[in-house]
Design a protein around this motif. Structure first.
Motif, PDB file in Angstrom:
ATOM      1  N   THR A  53       0.859  -1.185   0.000  1.00 34.53           N
ATOM      2  CA  THR A  53       0.000   0.000   0.000  1.00 34.53           C
ATOM      3  C   THR A  53       0.894   1.233   0.000  1.00 34.53           C
ATOM      4  O   THR A  53       2.128   1.109   0.099  1.00 34.53           O
ATOM      5  CB  THR A  53      -0.902   0.058   1.251  1.00 34.53           C
ATOM      6  N   LEU A  54       0.308   2.384  -0.061  1.00 32.80           N
ATOM      7  CA  LEU A  54       1.088   3.619   0.024  1.00 32.80           C
ATOM      8  C   LEU A  54       1.784   3.755   1.376  1.00 32.80           C
ATOM      9  O   LEU A  54       2.720   4.531   1.526  1.00 32.80           O
ATOM     10  CB  LEU A  54       0.180   4.831  -0.210  1.00 32.80           C
ATOM     11  N   TYR A  55       1.320   2.998   2.367  1.00 35.00           N
ATOM     12  CA  TYR A  55       1.823   3.118   3.725  1.00 35.00           C
ATOM     13  C   TYR A  55       2.685   1.937   4.148  1.00 35.00           C
ATOM     14  O   TYR A  55       3.042   1.803   5.303  1.00 35.00           O
ATOM     15  CB  TYR A  55       0.636   3.274   4.691  1.00 35.00           C
TER      16      TYR A  55
END
Length: 86
Positions: A53-55
């Protein structure tokens, strides 16, 4: 207050499909691992599927599979993420 109950109901195929796909992907990974073992050896494998994910990378689920002496592979169940990593 009434005692809690545990209910089981079958999900519709369209709602279950994403989860079924994940379980089948995990099962394929376990089966590939089991294929490396000698014939007749019983074994268990716990497969964690993740996604970027982006995180960072997140776990999608952990599933346990077992191989019987006859080579049959079956699902033992799903585990909470903290069971193996927490």
């Amino acid at each position: 207050m009434a005692d809690p109950v545990f209910l089981t109901d079958e999900a519709t195929p369209e709602h279950a499909a994403p989860l079924v796909d994940l379980i089948e992907e995990a099962g394929a990974a376990a089966t590939a691992h089991f294929a490396q073992l000698p014939p007749g050896e019983e074994a268990a494998a716990y497969v964690t599927l993740t996604a970027p994910t982006l995180y960072g990378t997140v776990p999608l689920g952990i599933w346990g599979f077992q191989r019987a002496a006859d080579g049959a592979v079956s699902l033992m169940g799903a585990l909470p993420e903290v069971t193996l990593h927490g």
